[in-house]
Structure formats: C-alpha cells, structure tokens
Motif scaffolding. Structure first.
Motif, short mmCIF file in Angstrom:
data_model
loop_
_atom_site.label_atom_id
_atom_site.label_comp_id
_atom_site.label_asym_id
_atom_site.label_seq_id
_atom_site.Cartn_x
_atom_site.Cartn_y
_atom_site.Cartn_z
N ASP C 164 0.85 -1.19 0.00
CA ASP C 164 0.00 0.00 0.00
C ASP C 164 0.89 1.25 0.00
N TYR C 165 0.37 2.34 -0.56
CA TYR C 165 1.26 3.48 -0.77
C TYR C 165 1.74 4.10 0.53
N LYS C 166 0.95 4.02 1.58
CA LYS C 166 1.37 4.63 2.86
C LYS C 166 2.56 3.87 3.44
N GLU C 169 5.60 4.59 1.42
CA GLU C 169 6.16 5.88 1.82
C GLU C 169 7.10 5.72 3.01
N GLU C 170 6.65 4.94 4.01
CA GLU C 170 7.44 4.79 5.22
C GLU C 170 8.68 3.94 4.98
N GLU C 173 11.73 5.25 2.96
CA GLU C 173 12.56 6.17 3.71
C GLU C 173 13.55 5.42 4.61
N ARG C 177 18.71 3.51 4.81
CA ARG C 177 19.44 3.74 6.05
C ARG C 177 19.76 2.42 6.74
N ALA C 194 10.56 8.95 -8.18
CA ALA C 194 10.56 9.51 -6.83
C ALA C 194 11.32 8.60 -5.88
N LEU C 197 15.06 9.04 -6.41
CA LEU C 197 15.54 10.29 -5.84
C LEU C 197 15.67 10.18 -4.32
N LEU C 198 14.72 9.51 -3.68
CA LEU C 198 14.78 9.36 -2.23
C LEU C 198 15.95 8.49 -1.82
N PRO C 218 20.70 12.70 -8.33
CA PRO C 218 20.09 14.01 -8.63
C PRO C 218 20.63 14.59 -9.94
N TYR C 221 18.83 13.09 -12.84
CA TYR C 221 17.49 13.65 -12.90
C TYR C 221 17.51 15.05 -13.54
N ASP C 235 7.94 11.05 -14.06
CA ASP C 235 6.65 10.47 -13.73
C ASP C 235 5.79 11.57 -13.12
N SER C 303 -3.50 13.37 -6.54
CA SER C 303 -2.78 12.49 -5.60
C SER C 303 -2.91 13.00 -4.19
N SER C 305 -1.75 15.84 -2.51
CA SER C 305 -0.98 17.07 -2.47
C SER C 305 -0.88 17.73 -3.84
#
Lengths: 361, 296, 368
Positions: C164-166, C169-170, C173, C177, C194, C197-198, C218, C221, C235, C303, C305
């Motif tokens: 799922d996208y949520k 997202e987590e 990130e 690391r 995206a 890039l992250l 970067p 990009y 995208d 989306s 935002s």
C-alpha cells in the motif's frame, strides 16, 4: 437510476456467546445520490469491500435497511437488484466477440436487436472499443479486457448503480491514466450512480465527486477531495490523504494558541480547553509548512529529501519530527537551524482524533 | 522463462530414469520389432520375413487381416461410445458436487472410490453383478421382463462392458472437471448473475470454455485407456459371445499366447501402438489448434 | 569488495534482453537501477546474483571472474517484488534461515534476528506464520532475512511495489538507512523516479536492455544525457514535441511557426525533440496567448498534495502539475504554456543538446 440509501446499515459476525459481536462494518446512515460518483477508500480490512458486497447483494447486513429509492432491497438477490459491477480482474466471456460481450446483459433481458446494436455502439465509442468490436475478447490485452468489463457494466442504461471493485489493479501503471480518463468521461456522459472501492488515494480522489474514507469498519469522513485534503475530519484522514501525510504534534490549548513543548503556534481562533484526559494534537500539512532560514518557530534540519520537483525537510522540533517544504531558493543542510512557518488557516486541532473548529477571535 | 539455476549436473539425475526406460520399454519393444520382421520354423530358428506380416495384417481379406479390422472397428466404437457417455456425465456430476462444507470431502471420496479398485476386481464385480441367476443387475432385469444375458447376447455383453467402464471411469472425468470448475474465480459467476445469464448460458459461456484445457487431458487419458481395454472384458465376457467383445488387446493375447503366432502378434502390436499414438496426436493437435485459433 | 560488469549481454535466441552493459559497484554504495517494466532490471539482477549466465561479457568480483560460480557459493541476498517467505516457517525461522544454513550458533542467530526484527518493527509477529501476516509484514520479514545474512551484495527488486502506498512511503525512507550501516553493495531496482531520488546514491537508467545513463541520482534527474534517460526519469511521463528549425523559424507540431531563437536559441537547422517535466507545463484557462498550446482536458489525476491535469493537444497529450486539489473537468478547454528556459532539447537521435542553465549549474555542483 436511483438514490441508494443506507439506513443504519451494519454488519457484524456473531462473536462468542455473551461477548459483543465484532463489527466488520459499523452502523452507517447515508444517501448516495443518483448521477454522482463515490469512492470508498481505506486500507485493507477497513470494511469497504463488505459495504460494496452489501450493496451488490452478496452480503446481507446483520442490521439496518438498504433502499434503492423507496424500495427495500436488503434481502433481495443480486440479480433482482438491477445493479452492474466491474470486478478487480477482467471478467469476459472467452468464446464471444467484444460486441457479443457488450450485448450480453441486454440480450439476456430480451432487448430487441436494433436497440442492442445502438447501445453497444454508444458504449464502444465512449470506451474506444469500436475498432475491436468484431474481435474475440480473449486475445486482447488486460487493459482492453478491463474496458470490456467496464463496458458490460455500463451498457444497461436502467441500472440503479454501477459498482467498481478496484478495477485498475491489473492495469499497467503507465496505462492507468487512460482508463481513469475513460472512467471520468463515462461518469460525465452517463447519468448513473457510481460507487468505486479502492485502497489507492489517487484512484479515489481522481474518480469521485465524494470520497468515503473508512478504517476499522467505520466511516471517518465523507467529503469532496478538497475537503479531505483541506479539512480532514479525523486524524487518520489527514495521515492517509496526501503524501507525505499530515504532521501531528501533541499539544495543549491555551486560549488562541497551541503549545507544543517549548513552541507555541498562534491558531488565530479561540478553542475551549477540552476535558481532562482528552488527547489534543495539532495537525498541519507538509505542503503548507515552509522551512526558512529564520523567523517562525525554531527547528533543526535532520534530513533533506530531494523529490525532483520539490524538496522536503525532515525537521526536529524539540523531541518531535515534522516534515516541511523547502522552497527552491532556500539552501539549508542537515544540522542547520531554521524557522518553521505555517499559515494559521492551515493549522488544525484534533481532540481524540476528531478535528474541532475554533471560534474566530 | 529461466527460473532455475543453470547447471549441467541436473543431467546426472536423469541417467537412472533413462536406464530404467531402456530396460522396461525400449529393449522389449525392439524384440517385438525383431519378431515382426522374421518368421520361424520352430526350435528358435528365425529367418527374415520382410514386411510380409504387416501386409497380411493390413489386408482385410486374409484371415488375420479380417480379425484385426473388425477388432479395430470394435475398439473405435467402444472408445467413442464410452467417451460420449463419460464426458457429459462426468461434467454433469462435477457441476453437482458441492463447493463448500463437509459434503465436499464425502462426495469426492465417494466419486473416487471406483478408481481405487483394481481392474480385475472391477471385472469380477461386474461379472457377478451381471449374472442372470444371482447377479443383482442380471436377475433384476430378467425379473422385470427385459431380455438380458451377457454371455449369450452380444447387445447385453456390450451394454455390460460399457456400463462397467462408465461406472469405473466417469469419476475421473468428474474429479478433473471439478478441479477445473473450482479454479474459476467467483467474480465470473457474480458477473453472470448480474448480467442476467441463465444457468445454461453460464455453463456454455463460462464453465465450458474454462474447462477446455482440463477436458483435453481427460479425453486423451480416457481415449488411451479405453482403446487399450483388456482386463475387464477378459474377466466378464472373455471376448464373447462369439467375437462380439473381442477387442484388439484381447485378440492380441489370443494370437500371441494362445496360438503362439509371434510374427502376427508382433506386427499387430506395432500397428496397434502406432494407431493409438496417431489418434492421440490427432486429438491433441486438433484441440490445441482450436485453442490457439480462438485466442487469435 | 567491488563488483564489475564488463560489456555484459544476454540473448534468448534472437531476442536481445541485455545489450552491452558495463557497470561498477563498490562496497558500501547505494545503486539504483531505474527503468520501466521489461527494461531488463530483473534480468540484470539475476546476472549479478549468478542465477543466469551472460551470453557475452564478463562479471568480476575484485577483478576475478565469477561467471559460472553457483549462487550458493556467493555472498548474495535478494528481495523480490512478490513476498517470498517459507510458508511453513514462522517469521523468526524465516529470518533465521540463512544463518542456520551458514551454521551459526544459537546465541548469534538470536541476537542477529532480534536486532533485525527490532529495526523492521517485527517483534510482535515473530512467532506467526507468513499466512498470518499482512503484506507489509511479510515483505519486512523478507527484507529482514536479507539484512541478517550480511551478504556482500544485496539485490532489492522493486521490493515495495506490491505494498500500500502509505507503507511504501514509510519503508522507502527507512530501507536505505537500514542497509547503509552494513557496508554492503546495495542494488535497488525500481520503476519510480521519486523512489530513486529518495534513495540517492548512483542511478543507472535502463531502457530496452541498455544502460542509457549512469551518474549521481540528482544529477541524472536534472541533466539527463538523452531523451531515453529523461523519459525513464519522469513520472508522470515527460511532455514531448518535435520541432523543426529552418533558418530563423521553428515549426511546431501543430503547424504554427514561431521565432526559432525563442525555443532553440543558437542551434543549427534541423529536427529537435523538446522535452519538459509536468512542473514546467503551466496550465491556464484559454486566454488567447499566442505562444501557448490549446487543448482539451482529458482527465485530472489527484494524488492529494498534487493534481495532474492531462490535456489533449491533438498532436500529443501533455500533463501539467497543479499544486493542491484542483479538479479540471474532462472536456474543459485549457492552454499550456512552457518556459523555454526550462526545457530539455534533444537532437533527432535523442542526445541532449541543451539543458536549462540554472538546473545544469545545480547538477554540476552536486557532481563535485
């Protein structure tokens, strides 16, 4: 063509004897109006599929009534409800041509040939299926097949509602926008009630006039895409809509200010102090929060995320972490100190997860 | 595509199988080929006979040729008849099997039961079942005035053997079809209900097309098995009355072991084998072609 | 350790799957393979892992060829798009499985598993079977298994695509690391700009089995070397048009002629492909602006935002980014204007001939 009314509809599976039943869907009262498009949005297990199944007749709710206009259909079988449905995976009749697939629901209901042909032609034009009408359905690509399923769902003009169950799951990401635009075009062209189930916010916000956000069997908010983004009624809505989701900081209210640790946000409105034991949180969207070198509330830069078209700053604010937008002309690096700016109108106060409005000062 | 790690060593594991196949199939088959092109005067003295055995066999005017042709026709009719009965019946049974609950297991075991009985036992059961004096079927039919005698009357004998085969093997088609039906997602049935399709239409437009692949397998298996039928008629009718149920395999055994006519038997084995192979190949090609043409 | 691919190619019959790929990966680096479905990302990873053999070229570790060395003998861990776990083993045993194979002691296994499960927040679920876990928990288990192995090479093949996208997202990130601390060579395949890039690090863009560009993420990009890299790294899709320059005039795809120095300043005559990203397509209601492009809204994808308005211009469909939630209804007339200072200009073969100056400057500073 009908309004669909949920009159205190709920669904519970019987629990252990004596124990309270476990609700897959908590009681909801709502009317879905003809001609509008709704999306049921939520993570898996939130009850959206149960709700869809109640409307389609696969599940009979344990409480409440379901009305199509004034007709009580709670206990009616699927085929007697006069609905259409598009499923997660393309459902096509392998042995038939595309045209026969589209004509199938009409033929079964004894419509005359000329009318069938006319209607199939209309739907084929709407979905760009005209060039493949004579082809056998089974040899086509997944997205063409899903368009056929879609067309079969829409071909009957007299249905009470068209239900969509995550219909873009199997579609290649690069082709999704095209089907989304077809769906929107269909919604504009046909005067039908459409209900769309999805766990994907883009799908829901793109398709629907109104989105029903659900979690744990409960409806948290019903609103337009802009409502959900600008005025989330529940902290989960704030988190779930938008990427990244809303920032939440535990706060205490003092007059027109929200106090978070050392910092105080000016809310620009008066809030009554909530009863003791209530959890108060301040929420604001990263999209409206900007990091500048100075001014505002003091923060520490933890990380900068470069997303190409925009940059996000992960900030330390006391013991809390918040996300803000880094404007293109500002250059700050991890470890730097900066100032967080959030316009008042984009600050929200949540008490026990529910958003409350203040009185203008 | 290439989902397995690439390695030459895999071939080592195949060698034992190749050895077993060599001894169990290829070598015996070569002896048969050997017999089919030679004749003997006895005392293990063989000489080259060319294609004479085959010419004889394939010429219906000769004694052996006539026997072979009529047995072949019998086999083809038998396979055709049992397939025409077992296929629709098996599918029908599969559709009636419940999809959920405790009944599923019970029904499946019941249907699979005949499949677990050895061929000879099946033959014996039906031999007794069909007897006019003590057999339930034979006695009952005669009791209600139907003339039935599987040892005297060719029609009765045929009916018995067909019934026996249907009883023995319909379960297999039912089980295969059931597995095929179970694989159809619920969404198809829901969609059909919403589209207002009749039960027949659901069968015709959803179930049958989705069963196609399974049915190709079922038809192939059943054809091969029925075309090679031996044990059951040998136990129940012994090929009689007269030659009425004398199928190819029964005839073959009579010639090879009864008359020790090795040349004829060997030639017959090979032709029999080639016919089976050819028909299976034709079946398979037609059905897969059908599949592809529809896909195009 | 350093892993090198020297002119690696792979063919199935006449089909060229991987075409002359040369890449170097060093210890402790994050490497992104960015490309659309079927670009060859998974195949490349299988070659690196030793699951397939290249038909041409060589793969070396610290200078020694490893072609033909079986996977078992390499220090490799892989996480797939599908959640792959042993169904009959608990989450704990799943995570511990590579350590058991390696014959580690019980206390060592316990400490490594508990450390991995802590960072991946799997502690409460360690005794459950995969079937009793959610999709996110299953994938975190698979990731933990790759983590505890402490392999020299960790291959992550679109590990978040089915979540799922949520959750995506987590995890996107946290993931880099998590592995950064282990000093491994991390290779991460994705279709999403995206995500690349992250993750940062180095990105190789892939298109039809070929590497179209390699560089700091970067920088790739901001200054794609060719139109293929630019497409892969955009995208929603890159907005494109073909423009022909003859003398002082440029012919646009809709037939209009404009002054060439506006769009293609200082370039010789010829056909050029112009590409620009959605944030540089400015959307407005029709105003009669002579240099803008007129069209009809096809759909607005929202989306949360951001809103992406697809506008059908006849010769192409362009996408424009509008911040916030704004629903432009399908069928509305709209115009898109572009800022010539913000576009990439490619020659007919697709090579970059001009990039926006300010962006190029930033890309250069990031490369240093």
């Amino acid at each position: 063509m009908a309004n669909v009314t949920l009159d205190h509809v709920a669904h519970a599976y019987p629990g252990a004897p004596g124990a309270a039943p476990t609700y897959a869907l908590k009681p909801i009262d709502h009317m879905w109006r003809n001609g509008r498009a709704y999306a049921l949005l939520g993570p898996s297990g939130c009850g959206k599929t149960t709700l869809l199944n109640i409307i389609s007749g696969l599940v009979i709710p344990s409480e409440g009534r379901l009305l199509f206009d004034d007709r009580d259909v709670t206990r009616l079988s699927t085929e007697k409800r006069n609905i259409a449905q598009v499923f997660q995976f393309p459902v096509i009749y392998d042995t038939m041509t595309v045209a026969e697939n589209l004509a199938f629901p009409l033929k079964n209901r004894g419509m005359d040939r000329a009318s069938i042909e006319r209607r199939v032609g209309e739907i084929a034009d709407l979905l760009d299926l005209r060039p493949v009408l004579k082809r056998r359905a089974r040899g086509l690509t997944a997205d063409a097949k899903q368009k056929i399923s879609l067309g079969r769902g829409l071909v009957r003009a007299d249905v009470s509602a068209v239900l969509f169950d995550e219909p873009l799951t199997v579609i290649d990401p690069a082709l999704k926008w095209e089907l989304r635009s077809k769906l929107k075009a269909v919604h504009q062209a046909l005067d039908m009630l459409m209900i769309y189930v999805t766990h994907d916010q883009v799908e829901a916000l793109t398709f629907a006039d109104e989105v029903v956000v659900m979690k744990d069997g409960e409806v948290l908010q019903i609103g337009t895409p802009a409502d959900l983004f600008e005025r989330p009624a529940h902290s989960f809505v704030g988190y779930f809509i938008g990427s990244p989701g809303m920032n939440f900081l535990p706060a205490s209210l003092a007059g027109g200010r929200a106090v978070v640790g050392e910092a105080a946000f000016d809310l620009g409105a008066q809030y009554d102090a909530p009863a003791a034991g209530k959890r108060v949180e301040l929420g604001f969207r990263p999209d409206y929060a900007t990091l500048l070198p100075a001014g505002g509330l003091p923060v520490r830069v933890l990380r900068i995320e470069d997303l190409g078209r925009r940059r996000l700053a992960r900030l330390g604010m006391g013991a809390h972490e918040v996300v803000a937008t880094l404007p293109p002309d500002v250059d700050l690096a991890p470890g730097d100190a900066g100032g967080l700016h959030v316009p008042r109108e984009h600050l929200h106060v949540f008490v026990d997860d529910l958003r409350i409005e203040g009185r203008s000062a | 595509m290439m989902d397995k790690p690439w390695s030459n060593r895999a071939w080592f594991f195949v060698i034992p199988v190749l050895v077993v196949v060599l001894f169990s199939s290829l070598l015996p088959m070569m002896t048969v080929v050997n017999y089919s092109v030679q004749d003997t005067m006895g005392q293990n003295h063989f000489f080259w006979n060319g294609a004479a055995w085959f010419q004889n066999l394939l010429d219906p005017t000769t004694d052996i040729g006539g026997r072979f042709a009529s047995a072949l026709v019998r086999n083809l009719i038998f396979s055709f008849v049992v397939l025409m009965i077992e296929l629709p019946l098996g599918i029908a049974v599969a559709i009636c099997i419940p999809r959920h609950g405790w009944k599923v297991g019970a029904t499946l075991v019941l249907i699979a039961l005949p499949l677990l009985i050895p061929w000879t036992v099946v033959g014996t059961i039906w031999e007794i079942f069909a007897r006019q004096d003590i057999g339930l079927l034979g006695a009952a039919l005669n009791g209600i005035g139907v003339h039935y005698n599987d040892t005297q009357d060719p029609t009765s004998a045929w009916a018995t053997i067909v019934m026996m085969d249907v009883w023995h093997w319909t379960g297999m088609i039912a089980l295969l079809s059931y597995a095929g039906l179970k694989a159809i997602p619920d969404a198809f049935y829901q969609a059909a209900r919403i589209d207002g399709a009749s039960r027949w239409s659901v069968f015709r437009n959803i179930e049958l097309p989705k069963l196609q692949k399974v049915l190709v397998i079922a038809v192939l298996l059943r054809f091969m098995e029925s075309f090679m039928i031996y044990t059951e008629p040998s136990v129940v009718t012994g090929g009689g009355p007269g030659e009425a149920t004398s199928f190819l395999s029964l005839d073959l055994v009579k010639i090879a072991l009864g008359q020790v006519d090795l040349g004829n038997a060997a030639a017959m084995s090979i032709v029999y084998y080639l016919i089976t192979l050819t028909i299976c190949w034709i079946f398979f090609t037609i059905m897969t072609q059908l599949d592809q043409r529809k896909g195009a | 350790m350093s892993l090198q691919l020297n002119s690696v190619g792979l063919k199935y019959g006449a089909d060229v799957i991987i075409d002359d790929v040369s890449l170097t990966f060093d210890r402790g680096t994050m490497n992104v393979l960015l490309g659309p479905t079927l670009a060859g990302k998974t195949t490349l990873m299988r070659l690196m892992a030793g699951l397939d053999r290249p038909t041409t070229g060589e793969i070396t570790v610290d200078g020694k060829s490893v072609v033909g060395v079986p996977v078992r003998k390499r220090s490799v861990a892989m996480v797939y798009q599908q959640f792959v776990n042993y169904p009959s083993l608990t989450a704990f045993e799943n995570i511990a499985s590579p350590l058991r194979v390696a014959g580690l002691g019980k206390s060592e296994i316990d400490s490594r598993v508990s450390e991995a499960s802590r960072v991946l927040r799997l502690d409460p679920y360690l005794q459950r079977l995969p079937a009793q876990l959610s999709g996110g928990q299953q994938q975190r288990t698979a990731i933990a298994r790759a983590l505890v192995k402490r392999a020299d090479l960790v291959l992550l093949d679109e590990p978040l695509a089915n979540l799922d996208y949520k959750l995506r997202e987590e995890l996107r990130e946290e993931l880099p690391r998590l592995f950064a601390a282990t000093g491994t060579i991390l290779v991460y395949a994705t279709t999403e700009p995206a995500e690349a890039l992250l993750l940062g690090g180095t990105t190789a863009t892939l298109w039809q089995g070929r590497v179209t560009q390699i560089g700091p993420t970067p920088a790739v990009y901001r200054r794609p070397a060719n139109i293929f890299a630019a497409r892969v790294f955009s995208d929603p899709p890159l907005n494109e048009m073909t423009v022909t320059r003859t003398g002082g005039e440029a012919t646009l795809p809709d037939g209009r002629r404009v002054g060439a120095d506006h769009l293609l300043p200082g370039l010789p005559d010829g056909r050029y492909q112009i590409g620009f990203r959605v944030e540089h397509a400015r959307l407005a209601a029709p105003s009669g602006n002579a240099s803008a492009f007129q069209g009809k809204v096809a759909v607005t994808e929202i989306s949360g935002s951001e809103s992406f308005v697809h506008v059908d211009l006849g010769f192409a469909t362009w996408v424009s980014l509008v911040l916030g939630v704004h629903d432009w209804e399908p069928g509305l007339l709209a115009e898109i204007s572009i800022d010539p200072g913000r576009v990439f200009v490619f020659d007919e073969a697709g090579a970059l001939v001009r990039a926006p100056d300010n962006l190029a400057a930033r890309a250069m500073s990031e490369m240093v």
